[in-house]
Design a protein around this motif. Structure first.
Motif, PDB file in Angstrom:
ATOM      1  N   GLY A  81       0.833  -1.195   0.000  1.00 60.63           N
ATOM      2  CA  GLY A  81       0.000   0.000   0.000  1.00 60.63           C
ATOM      3  C   GLY A  81       0.868   1.245   0.000  1.00 60.63           C
ATOM      4  O   GLY A  81       2.015   1.227  -0.450  1.00 60.63           O
ATOM      5  N   SER A  82       0.331   2.335   0.516  1.00 63.32           N
ATOM      6  CA  SER A  82       1.032   3.618   0.487  1.00 63.32           C
ATOM      7  C   SER A  82       2.299   3.600   1.342  1.00 63.32           C
ATOM      8  O   SER A  82       2.388   2.888   2.351  1.00 63.32           O
ATOM      9  N   VAL A  83       3.251   4.415   0.937  1.00 60.44           N
ATOM     10  CA  VAL A  83       4.501   4.570   1.674  1.00 60.44           C
ATOM     11  C   VAL A  83       4.347   5.690   2.700  1.00 60.44           C
ATOM     12  O   VAL A  83       3.871   6.782   2.366  1.00 60.44           O
ATOM     13  N   ASP A  84       4.734   5.422   3.942  1.00 61.94           N
ATOM     14  CA  ASP A  84       4.674   6.423   5.007  1.00 61.94           C
ATOM     15  C   ASP A  84       5.990   7.153   5.187  1.00 61.94           C
ATOM     16  O   ASP A  84       6.013   8.346   5.515  1.00 61.94           O
ATOM     17  N   VAL A  85       7.089   6.429   4.999  1.00 65.22           N
ATOM     18  CA  VAL A  85       8.427   6.979   5.251  1.00 65.22           C
ATOM     19  C   VAL A  85       9.311   6.717   4.035  1.00 65.22           C
ATOM     20  O   VAL A  85       9.469   5.570   3.601  1.00 65.22           O
ATOM     21  N   LEU A  86       9.877   7.777   3.486  1.00 65.52           N
ATOM     22  CA  LEU A  86      10.845   7.658   2.390  1.00 65.52           C
ATOM     23  C   LEU A  86      12.200   8.121   2.889  1.00 65.52           C
ATOM     24  O   LEU A  86      12.343   9.265   3.335  1.00 65.52           O
ATOM     25  N   VAL A  87      13.179   7.229   2.816  1.00 64.04           N
ATOM     26  CA  VAL A  87      14.551   7.575   3.171  1.00 64.04           C
ATOM     27  C   VAL A  87      15.360   7.615   1.878  1.00 64.04           C
ATOM     28  O   VAL A  87      15.672   6.581   1.280  1.00 64.04           O
ATOM     29  N   ASN A  88      15.681   8.833   1.430  1.00 60.99           N
ATOM     30  CA  ASN A  88      16.486   9.014   0.217  1.00 60.99           C
ATOM     31  C   ASN A  88      17.955   8.863   0.576  1.00 60.99           C
ATOM     32  O   ASN A  88      18.614   9.813   0.993  1.00 60.99           O
ATOM     33  N   ASN A  89      18.454   7.650   0.420  1.00 61.08           N
ATOM     34  CA  ASN A  89      19.817   7.342   0.832  1.00 61.08           C
ATOM     35  C   ASN A  89      20.755   7.078  -0.345  1.00 61.08           C
ATOM     36  O   ASN A  89      21.956   7.310  -0.238  1.00 61.08           O
ATOM     37  N   ALA A  90      20.229   6.606  -1.468  1.00 60.82           N
ATOM     38  CA  ALA A  90      21.081   6.194  -2.583  1.00 60.82           C
ATOM     39  C   ALA A  90      21.981   7.333  -3.043  1.00 60.82           C
ATOM     40  O   ALA A  90      21.540   8.477  -3.192  1.00 60.82           O
ATOM     41  N   GLY A  91      23.238   7.015  -3.260  1.00 59.83           N
ATOM     42  CA  GLY A  91      24.181   8.034  -3.711  1.00 59.83           C
ATOM     43  C   GLY A  91      25.444   7.408  -4.267  1.00 59.83           C
ATOM     44  O   GLY A  91      25.772   6.258  -3.950  1.00 59.83           O
ATOM     45  N   ASP A 133       1.583   9.850   9.706  1.00 61.16           N
ATOM     46  CA  ASP A 133       2.892  10.295  10.198  1.00 61.16           C
ATOM     47  C   ASP A 133       3.885  10.251   9.042  1.00 61.16           C
ATOM     48  O   ASP A 133       4.891   9.541   9.098  1.00 61.16           O
ATOM     49  N   GLY A 134       3.616  11.016   8.002  1.00 61.01           N
ATOM     50  CA  GLY A 134       4.470  11.013   6.830  1.00 61.01           C
ATOM     51  C   GLY A 134       5.849  11.573   7.136  1.00 61.01           C
ATOM     52  O   GLY A 134       5.988  12.580   7.832  1.00 61.01           O
ATOM     53  N   ARG A 135       6.858  10.905   6.615  1.00 61.18           N
ATOM     54  CA  ARG A 135       8.236  11.320   6.877  1.00 61.18           C
ATOM     55  C   ARG A 135       9.048  11.275   5.582  1.00 61.18           C
ATOM     56  O   ARG A 135       9.137  10.232   4.924  1.00 61.18           O
ATOM     57  N   LEU A 136       9.660  12.393   5.245  1.00 61.63           N
ATOM     58  CA  LEU A 136      10.660  12.449   4.191  1.00 61.63           C
ATOM     59  C   LEU A 136      12.006  12.666   4.872  1.00 61.63           C
ATOM     60  O   LEU A 136      12.189  13.661   5.581  1.00 61.63           O
ATOM     61  N   PHE A 224      14.804   7.460  14.806  1.00 63.17           N
ATOM     62  CA  PHE A 224      14.154   8.485  15.624  1.00 63.17           C
ATOM     63  C   PHE A 224      13.373   9.463  14.754  1.00 63.17           C
ATOM     64  O   PHE A 224      12.214   9.781  15.036  1.00 63.17           O
ATOM     65  N   VAL A 225      13.996   9.942  13.677  1.00 61.75           N
ATOM     66  CA  VAL A 225      13.331  10.914  12.805  1.00 61.75           C
ATOM     67  C   VAL A 225      12.080  10.300  12.169  1.00 61.75           C
ATOM     68  O   VAL A 225      11.084  10.988  11.938  1.00 61.75           O
ATOM     69  N   ALA A 226      12.114   9.006  11.903  1.00 65.06           N
ATOM     70  CA  ALA A 226      10.977   8.330  11.288  1.00 65.06           C
ATOM     71  C   ALA A 226       9.838   8.081  12.274  1.00 65.06           C
ATOM     72  O   ALA A 226       8.696   7.868  11.859  1.00 65.06           O
ATOM     73  N   SER A 227      10.120   8.149  13.549  1.00 66.33           N
ATOM     74  CA  SER A 227       9.135   7.789  14.565  1.00 66.33           C
ATOM     75  C   SER A 227       8.215   8.962  14.908  1.00 66.33           C
ATOM     76  O   SER A 227       8.484  10.120  14.571  1.00 66.33           O
ATOM     77  N   GLU A 228       7.142   8.650  15.634  1.00 69.24           N
ATOM     78  CA  GLU A 228       6.210   9.696  16.055  1.00 69.24           C
ATOM     79  C   GLU A 228       6.846  10.633  17.078  1.00 69.24           C
ATOM     80  O   GLU A 228       6.384  11.766  17.255  1.00 69.24           O
ATOM     81  N   ASP A 229       7.939  10.208  17.717  1.00 70.06           N
ATOM     82  CA  ASP A 229       8.628  11.074  18.678  1.00 70.06           C
ATOM     83  C   ASP A 229       9.191  12.329  18.018  1.00 70.06           C
ATOM     84  O   ASP A 229       9.427  13.334  18.687  1.00 70.06           O
TER      85      ASP A 229
END
Length: 246
Positions: A81-91, A133-136, A224-229
């Motif tokens: 389903g939908s993505v809640d957290v995207l971690v742009n790490n590729a480099g 709790d969308g996270r970029l 931590f950044v991805a969490s609700e905290d």
């Protein structure tokens, strides 16, 4: 901490990306392990997450290719389903003194490190914006803050993520979703191993904690950044660099 969250980590078959994917998985997220060509390594990450009780899939996709990113996102939507957290790490890096750098050397790094961030964020923007709790989360570097000899292309891309993150934070704010940037220092990965030992020693002299980071040091901050905290933090650059000045 991340139960019922679907998290995509680009470039997560090794290094920082792998550590992030495994950390999110052991904290309850459904993890998408993205890779370009390292299928065996990506499947090993999935196996590790599942062995610890998590849920994960490996999805191929070159982040520099918009069509491939669209196909990857369709595969993710079918699975989770939908993505809640995207971690742009590729480099990637293509290191040369600027006077010896070709236009192709410049463009290759921009296409992945900035173009890939655009492609993935653009394809998943609606997902993140509509998530509870969308996270970029963009992975930058201390090199984007300080510059680094022989890395004009890489430093430019990593610095560019600061402006991108801040702007997306403003545009996502009305929905309650956040955008933040994690800027690691020098991390013990394959990339660092290619640096001559004498240069590594000089770098260590600039790090007050007197050691290189481990991928796990960075992964814990991303979790931590991805969490609700971290729900009231947005538009920030989190420096994980052992105390290096910038």
């Amino acid at each position: 901490m991340l139960d019922d969250q679907t998290c995509l980590v680009t470039g997560s078959s090794r290094g920082i990306g792998r550590a992030v994917a495994e950390e999110l998985g052991r904290n309850g997220a459904d993890v998408v392990v993205n890779y370009r060509s390292s299928v065996t390594e990506a499947e090993d990450v999935v196996d590790t997450i599942e062995a610890e009780g998590g849920t994960a899939i490996a999805v191929q996709g070159n982040v520099a290719d918009y069509d491939e990113v669209e196909a990857m996102c369709s595969e993710i939507h079918d699975a989770f389903g939908s993505v809640d957290v995207l971690v742009n790490n590729a480099g990637i890096t293509v290191d040369k003194k600027f006077e010896n750098m070709t236009r192709d050397d410049w463009q290759r790094v921009l296409d992945v490190n900035l173009g890939g961030v655009f492609n993935c964020t653009h394809c998943l923007f609606d997902d993140i914006k509509s998530a509870d709790d969308g996270r970029l989360i963009n992975i930058s570097s201390v090199v984007g803050q300080q510059g680094n000899y022989g890395q004009a292309n890489y430093a430019t891309t990593k610095s560019g993520l600061f402006g991108f993150t801040r702007t997306l934070a403003l545009e996502l704010a009305s929905s309650g979703s956040t955008a933040n940037c994690v800027a690691p220092g020098f991390v013990k990965t394959d990339m660092l191993e290619t640096v001559p030992e004498r240069v590594q020693e000089k770098i260590l002299q600039r790090i007050p904690l007197d050691r290189f980071a481990t991928p796990g040091d960075v992964a814990g901050i991303v979790r931590f950044v991805a969490s609700e905290d971290a729900g009231y933090m947005t538009g920030q650059i989190l420096a994980v660099n052992g105390g290096m000045e910038w």
